[in-house]
Design a protein around this motif. Structure first.
Motif, PDB file in Angstrom:
ATOM      1  N   VAL A 142      32.629  69.060  65.632  1.00  0.00           N
ATOM      2  CA  VAL A 142      33.278  68.173  64.653  1.00  0.00           C
ATOM      3  C   VAL A 142      34.628  67.665  65.196  1.00  0.00           C
ATOM      4  N   VAL A 143      35.052  68.214  66.361  1.00  0.00           N
ATOM      5  CA  VAL A 143      36.307  67.812  67.030  1.00  0.00           C
ATOM      6  C   VAL A 143      37.495  68.075  66.119  1.00  0.00           C
ATOM      7  N   ARG A 144      37.505  69.281  65.541  1.00  0.00           N
ATOM      8  CA  ARG A 144      38.616  69.684  64.668  1.00  0.00           C
ATOM      9  C   ARG A 144      39.031  71.105  65.019  1.00  0.00           C
ATOM     10  N   ILE A 145      40.208  71.457  64.554  1.00  0.00           N
ATOM     11  CA  ILE A 145      40.697  72.821  64.658  1.00  0.00           C
ATOM     12  C   ILE A 145      40.871  73.347  63.233  1.00  0.00           C
ATOM     13  N   PRO A 146      40.761  74.670  63.010  1.00  0.00           N
ATOM     14  CA  PRO A 146      40.639  75.750  63.978  1.00  0.00           C
ATOM     15  C   PRO A 146      39.193  76.077  64.346  1.00  0.00           C
ATOM     16  N   ALA A 147      39.092  76.825  65.483  1.00  0.00           N
ATOM     17  CA  ALA A 147      37.857  77.519  65.834  1.00  0.00           C
ATOM     18  C   ALA A 147      38.277  78.904  66.320  1.00  0.00           C
ATOM     19  N   LEU A 184      50.797  73.735  63.590  1.00  0.00           N
ATOM     20  CA  LEU A 184      51.157  72.681  62.639  1.00  0.00           C
ATOM     21  C   LEU A 184      49.994  72.434  61.678  1.00  0.00           C
ATOM     22  N   SER A 185      48.780  72.716  62.120  1.00  0.00           N
ATOM     23  CA  SER A 185      47.625  72.607  61.218  1.00  0.00           C
ATOM     24  C   SER A 185      47.649  73.778  60.238  1.00  0.00           C
ATOM     25  N   PRO A 186      47.698  73.481  58.928  1.00  0.00           N
ATOM     26  CA  PRO A 186      47.731  74.591  57.958  1.00  0.00           C
ATOM     27  C   PRO A 186      46.457  75.425  57.991  1.00  0.00           C
ATOM     28  N   PHE A 187      45.339  74.783  58.410  1.00  0.00           N
ATOM     29  CA  PHE A 187      44.072  75.514  58.458  1.00  0.00           C
ATOM     30  C   PHE A 187      44.101  76.540  59.598  1.00  0.00           C
ATOM     31  N   VAL A 188      44.687  76.136  60.707  1.00  0.00           N
ATOM     32  CA  VAL A 188      44.842  77.066  61.830  1.00  0.00           C
ATOM     33  C   VAL A 188      45.840  78.162  61.443  1.00  0.00           C
ATOM     34  N   VAL A 202      49.224  62.240  55.353  1.00  0.00           N
ATOM     35  CA  VAL A 202      49.791  62.129  56.709  1.00  0.00           C
ATOM     36  C   VAL A 202      48.932  61.191  57.562  1.00  0.00           C
ATOM     37  N   TYR A 203      47.602  61.361  57.512  1.00  0.00           N
ATOM     38  CA  TYR A 203      46.704  60.559  58.357  1.00  0.00           C
ATOM     39  C   TYR A 203      46.794  59.071  58.005  1.00  0.00           C
ATOM     40  N   GLU A 204      46.939  58.767  56.719  1.00  0.00           N
ATOM     41  CA  GLU A 204      47.024  57.349  56.319  1.00  0.00           C
ATOM     42  C   GLU A 204      48.183  56.661  57.051  1.00  0.00           C
ATOM     43  N   ALA A 223      44.928  70.125  70.766  1.00  0.00           N
ATOM     44  CA  ALA A 223      45.384  69.042  69.885  1.00  0.00           C
ATOM     45  C   ALA A 223      44.240  68.031  69.792  1.00  0.00           C
ATOM     46  N   PRO A 224      43.452  68.045  68.704  1.00  0.00           N
ATOM     47  CA  PRO A 224      42.228  67.237  68.671  1.00  0.00           C
ATOM     48  C   PRO A 224      42.467  65.742  68.838  1.00  0.00           C
ATOM     49  N   PHE A 225      43.630  65.250  68.418  1.00  0.00           N
ATOM     50  CA  PHE A 225      43.862  63.807  68.541  1.00  0.00           C
ATOM     51  C   PHE A 225      44.218  63.404  69.976  1.00  0.00           C
ATOM     52  N   ASP A 226      44.702  64.362  70.760  1.00  0.00           N
ATOM     53  CA  ASP A 226      45.091  64.047  72.143  1.00  0.00           C
ATOM     54  C   ASP A 226      44.092  64.587  73.161  1.00  0.00           C
ATOM     55  N   ILE A 252      33.543  77.960  63.470  1.00  0.00           N
ATOM     56  CA  ILE A 252      34.368  76.787  63.158  1.00  0.00           C
ATOM     57  C   ILE A 252      34.644  76.723  61.657  1.00  0.00           C
ATOM     58  N   ASP A 253      35.766  76.106  61.320  1.00  0.00           N
ATOM     59  CA  ASP A 253      36.219  75.885  59.936  1.00  0.00           C
ATOM     60  C   ASP A 253      36.929  77.139  59.404  1.00  0.00           C
ATOM     61  N   SER A 254      38.142  76.930  58.901  1.00  0.00           N
ATOM     62  CA  SER A 254      38.954  78.090  58.505  1.00  0.00           C
ATOM     63  C   SER A 254      38.266  78.948  57.446  1.00  0.00           C
ATOM     64  N   THR A 255      37.531  78.321  56.534  1.00  0.00           N
ATOM     65  CA  THR A 255      36.891  79.118  55.474  1.00  0.00           C
ATOM     66  C   THR A 255      35.817  80.023  56.061  1.00  0.00           C
ATOM     67  N   ALA A 256      35.034  79.493  57.005  1.00  0.00           N
ATOM     68  CA  ALA A 256      33.984  80.316  57.637  1.00  0.00           C
ATOM     69  C   ALA A 256      34.620  81.404  58.507  1.00  0.00           C
ATOM     70  N   THR A 274      47.528  66.769  51.484  1.00  0.00           N
ATOM     71  CA  THR A 274      48.727  66.479  52.284  1.00  0.00           C
ATOM     72  C   THR A 274      48.312  65.899  53.630  1.00  0.00           C
ATOM     73  N   VAL A 275      47.285  66.500  54.241  1.00  0.00           N
ATOM     74  CA  VAL A 275      46.776  65.991  55.524  1.00  0.00           C
ATOM     75  C   VAL A 275      46.317  64.532  55.359  1.00  0.00           C
ATOM     76  N   SER A 276      45.613  64.224  54.270  1.00  0.00           N
ATOM     77  CA  SER A 276      45.138  62.844  54.054  1.00  0.00           C
ATOM     78  C   SER A 276      46.314  61.874  53.963  1.00  0.00           C
TER      79      SER A 276
HETATM   80  N1  LIG Z   1      37.844  72.198  56.574  1.00  0.00           N
HETATM   81  C1  LIG Z   1      38.459  72.372  57.873  1.00  0.00           C
HETATM   82  C2  LIG Z   1      39.552  71.332  58.072  1.00  0.00           C
HETATM   83  C3  LIG Z   1      40.079  71.338  59.495  1.00  0.00           C
HETATM   84  C4  LIG Z   1      40.923  70.106  59.811  1.00  0.00           C
HETATM   85  O1  LIG Z   1      40.843  69.072  59.129  1.00  0.00           O
HETATM   86  N2  LIG Z   1      41.730  70.234  60.881  1.00  0.00           N
HETATM   87  C5  LIG Z   1      42.531  69.112  61.297  1.00  0.00           C
HETATM   88  C6  LIG Z   1      43.906  69.581  61.738  1.00  0.00           C
HETATM   89  S1  LIG Z   1      44.936  69.882  60.343  1.00  0.00           S
HETATM   90  C7  LIG Z   1      41.876  68.439  62.474  1.00  0.00           C
HETATM   91  O2  LIG Z   1      41.395  69.082  63.363  1.00  0.00           O
HETATM   92  N3  LIG Z   1      41.870  67.101  62.452  1.00  0.00           N
HETATM   93  C8  LIG Z   1      41.311  66.289  63.481  1.00  0.00           C
HETATM   94  C9  LIG Z   1      40.400  65.251  62.909  1.00  0.00           C
HETATM   95  O3  LIG Z   1      40.027  65.352  61.719  1.00  0.00           O
HETATM   96  O4  LIG Z   1      40.068  64.328  63.634  1.00  0.00           O
HETATM   97  C10 LIG Z   1      39.010  73.786  57.986  1.00  0.00           C
HETATM   98  O5  LIG Z   1      39.291  74.405  56.951  1.00  0.00           O
HETATM   99  O6  LIG Z   1      39.111  74.314  59.115  1.00  0.00           O
END
Ligand SMILES: N[C@@H](CCC(=O)N[C@@H](CS)C(=O)NCC(=O)O)C(=O)O
Length: 204
Positions: A46-51, A8-12, A108-110, A32-35, A61-65, A104-106
Motif C-alpha cells: 500500500v506504500v504506507r507506514i508503519p510496517a 512524525l506519523s502518528p500511526f508509526v 495536512v495532505y490537502e 518516508a513513503p512520499f520520498d 502492515i497497518d498500525s491496528t493490525a 488531521t492527516v487529511s
Molecule cells: N490505517 C493506516 C494508516 C497509515 C498511514 O496513512 N500512514 C501515512 C503516514 S502518516 C502514510 O504512509 N502515508 C503515505 C500515503 O498515504 O501515501 C495505519 O493505521 O497504519
C-alpha cells in the motif's frame, strides 16, 4: 523486530510507544513513503507506514493490525482489555483517537498536494473540525481522571497512548487548529505521558 516508518506519523508513533511500554526491543528503520516509493513499496504494497517485521521475518502492515498482534503476544499484559464490553469501550476510545489522526492527516495532505489556489478550504475545515470533535470527546473522558488516572481502566492502555499521540500530532502538524487550548484535560494527560521515556524517545 524492525519498525518501518517515521515518528512524525502518528500511526508509526503509537506503535513505537506501545512497543516501549511493553518493553519489547525494536529497531526503527526510517522510511518516508512520499520520498522513497520503492523502499516503502517493498515493505508494504500500500506504500504506507508503519510496517513491523517480526522475528520470523513476517511483515505486518497497518498500525491496528500491528497492535492487534502485539496485544495477542502480550496476553495478560495486552494494552487493551481482552474481550466483551470493556474491550468495546476501550476500542471506541482508540477509534476516536485514530479518527483524529486520520482527519488531521487529511487536512495536512490537502495543503501538501494542492497549489494554494486549489486547496479546498471547506474540506480542510471539515477535516480539522472532525479531528477537534474527536479530541474534545476524549477530553470529556480525560476530565473524569482528575489529571491522574487513565482514559480507561486502572493502568495505561492503548486509549491513552493513541489519544496523546493524536493530540501531539495535531499540535505539531496543524498548529493553526489550536488543539491544546480546546482540550485542557487531554493536554494534562499528554503533558504527563510525553514526559516519560516511552514517549520522549519517539518524539518526532
Ligand atoms: N490505517 C493506516 C494508516 C497509515 C498511514 O496513512 N500512514 C501515512 C503516514 S502518516 C502514510 O504512509 N502515508 C503515505 C500515503 O498515504 O501515501 C495505519 O493505521 O497504519
Amino acid at each position: 523486530m524492525k519498525l518501518y516508518g517515521r515518528y512524525l506519523s502518528p500511526f508509526v508513533r503509537r506503535v513505537a510507544v506501545s512497543l516501549n511500554i511493553m518493553q519489547t526491543p525494536f529497531e526503527q528503520v526510517v522510511v518516508a513513503p512520499f520520498d522513497e516509493w520503492e523502499k516503502a513499496q517493498s515493505i508494504n504494497p500500500v506504500v504506507r507506514i508503519p510496517a513491523l517485521e517480526i522475528d520470523n521475518g513476517e511483515v505486518i502492515i497497518d498500525s491496528t493490525a500491528i497492535l492487534d498482534h502485539l496485544d495477542e503476544v502480550a496476553g495478560a499484559n495486552s494494552l487493551l482489555p481482552q474481550r466483551g464490553q470493556p474491550r468495546r469501550e476501550a476500542m471506541k476510545l482508540v477509534a476516536t483517537a485514530v479518527g483524529a489522526m486520520e482527519k488531521t492527516v487529511s487536512a495536512v495532505y490537502e495543503g501538501r498536494f494542492h497549489a494554494p489556489e486549489k486547496i479546498e478550504a471547506s474540506w480542510v475545515e471539515r477535516c480539522e473540525n472532525q479531528a477537534l470533535s474527536a479530541l474534545k470527546a476524549l477530553d470529556v473522558v480525560a476530565s473524569k481522571t482528575n489529571g491522574e488516572g487513565w482514559l480507561y481502566g486502572d493502568k495505561i492502555s492503548q486509549a491513552d497512548i493513541s489519544a496523546v499521540v493524536a493530540l501531539t500530532f495535531a499540535n505539531i502538524a496543524r498548529p493553526q487548529m489550536n488543539a491544546s487550548d480546546q482540550v485542557p484535560n487531554l493536554s494534562k494527560l499528554a503533558a504527563r505521558l510525553e514526559a516519560t521515556e516511552a514517549f520522549q524517545s519517539t518524539m518526532p
